[in-house]
Design a protein around this motif. Structure first.
Motif, short mmCIF file in Angstrom:
data_model
loop_
_atom_site.label_atom_id
_atom_site.label_comp_id
_atom_site.label_asym_id
_atom_site.label_seq_id
_atom_site.Cartn_x
_atom_site.Cartn_y
_atom_site.Cartn_z
N THR A 19 3.90 11.25 -1.55
CA THR A 19 4.57 9.97 -0.87
C THR A 19 5.74 10.10 0.13
O THR A 19 5.58 10.87 1.07
CB THR A 19 6.22 10.06 -2.32
OG1 THR A 19 6.84 11.73 -1.91
CG2 THR A 19 5.57 11.19 -3.85
N ARG B 53 -2.65 7.92 -6.69
CA ARG B 53 -2.15 8.56 -5.59
C ARG B 53 -3.10 8.55 -4.87
O ARG B 53 -4.37 8.65 -4.80
CB ARG B 53 -2.13 10.47 -6.38
CG ARG B 53 -3.07 10.82 -6.93
CD ARG B 53 -3.21 12.20 -7.30
NE ARG B 53 -4.47 12.40 -7.40
CZ ARG B 53 -5.29 13.33 -6.12
NH1 ARG B 53 -4.74 13.05 -5.63
NH2 ARG B 53 -6.24 14.10 -7.19
N LEU C 82 1.21 3.60 0.74
CA LEU C 82 1.32 4.84 1.01
C LEU C 82 0.06 5.99 1.71
O LEU C 82 0.23 6.98 2.42
CB LEU C 82 1.47 5.69 -0.13
CG LEU C 82 3.17 6.08 -0.84
CD1 LEU C 82 2.64 6.54 -2.53
CD2 LEU C 82 4.02 6.06 0.00
N GLN D 88 3.57 1.58 -3.71
CA GLN D 88 2.66 2.54 -3.34
C GLN D 88 1.43 2.23 -2.74
O GLN D 88 0.75 2.91 -2.03
CB GLN D 88 2.13 2.29 -4.58
CG GLN D 88 0.90 3.26 -5.18
CD GLN D 88 1.50 5.05 -5.32
OE1 GLN D 88 2.42 4.72 -5.76
NE2 GLN D 88 0.10 5.63 -5.43
#
Length: 305
Positions: free
Chosen positions: A5, A269, A241, A238
């Motif tokens: 993150t 992720r 990232l 997101q």
């Protein structure tokens, strides 16, 4: 494995970061996080009014400078002034991009507009700032790819897409070219023994103003993806990232490529992403580099025999 993150970004105080297209979308989030962690951030934007508004929202140590990547004269002027003002540049994030709909358009220099903006402007900018980057400790260049690069193919006989032009296909080609550039830049930096690292990232399907345009004219499947994108895309915070990790993670190696880990690399992720075969092909890298040098007039990092 713990998800990466923005809270894992190391302290950026004392570092100068340049982010193209920093007034909105992925660029705005990237610039905001870099400034939040202490970097002096240069917002390189075509619209300085929008840039000043972005700087107001970001706060911190930021400056706004005009850069039109579709005009090589603008790229040269921007780079000359920036290089004089900042002898050491630690980070260059080649984030800006354009997606076109409708008929073919050309840049001020006569190039197909998406290739001019997404590749050629960034190729020239990187070369013109490479000396400043090489003067830094742990300098990095990050190029922004797209999952559309995986289905694109370059036509070196028609790089400007003058035959059978299709806007979405031209966008995919421009992002494939950008990806090839980032990979070839890594090869040449390594061969030259340069301390500068070239890394790449893509945002998957992210809710920016570009993502739907990249897909909606790619046939029935593309239109379906564009519609699903309204609910299937991830937030821009997101989506930024992967490029933030490529830009700041101390463990990043030259040539690494980051993107989302979810289905078809569309969301989720951050993980290492997969390059298409053409993007990873050294022969394609050599040919594209030669073409970019000829088109921009910017020559750097000659390949060694």
């Amino acid at each position: 494995m713990t998800a990466w993150t923005a809270d894992r970004i190391p302290d950026q105080h004392g570092r100068v970061a340049v982010v193209t297209g920093a007034n909105s979308g992925l660029g705005l989030v990237t610039a905001t996080e870099l400034a939040r962690h202490g970097a002096r951030v240069v917002l390189a934007v075509r619209d300085t009014g929008a840039g000043r508004e972005a700087a107001r929202r970001i706060g911190g140590d930021v400056e706004v400078r005009e850069l039109d990547l579709a005009r090589l004269a603008s790229v040269r002027a921007f780079a000359a002034k920036l290089a004089a003002d900042h002898p050491v540049i630690d980070l260059l994030v080649n984030n800006a991009g354009v997606v076109l709909l409708g008929p073919r358009r050309t840049s001020a220099d006569g190039f197909e507009l998406q290739l001019a903006t997404n590749l050629l402007g960034h190729f020239a900018l990187t070369g013109l700032l490479l000396g400043n980057l090489a003067a830094a400790r742990n300098a990095r260049v990050v190029n922004l790819s797209s999952i559309t690069h995986k289905t694109a193919r370059l036509d070196f006989g028609d790089l400007m897409f003058e035959r059978d032009y299709r806007a979405a296909a031209a966008y995919g080609r421009s992002k494939l070219a950008t990806t090839i550039f980032g990979v070839e830049l890594d090869r040449r930096l390594r061969a030259a023994g340069s301390p500068v690292v070239s890394a790449l990232a893509h945002p998957g399907l992210t809710r920016t103003n570009l993502t739907p345009r990249a897909w909606e004219h790619r046939g029935r499947a593309g239109r379906l993806i564009a519609r699903l994108g309204l609910v299937a895309t991830q937030p821009v915070e997101q989506g930024a990232l992967p490029q933030l990790r490529a830009a700041t993670d101390p463990g990043v190696r030259g040539g690494q490529f980051f993107g989302p880990a979810g289905l078809w690399e569309t969301r989720g992720r951050v993980t290492e992403a997969r390059l298409s075969r053409e993007a990873a092909d050294p022969a394609a890298g050599k040919r594209l580099w030669a073409a970019a040098e000829e088109l921009t007039g910017v020559t750097y990092l000659e390949a060694r025999p």
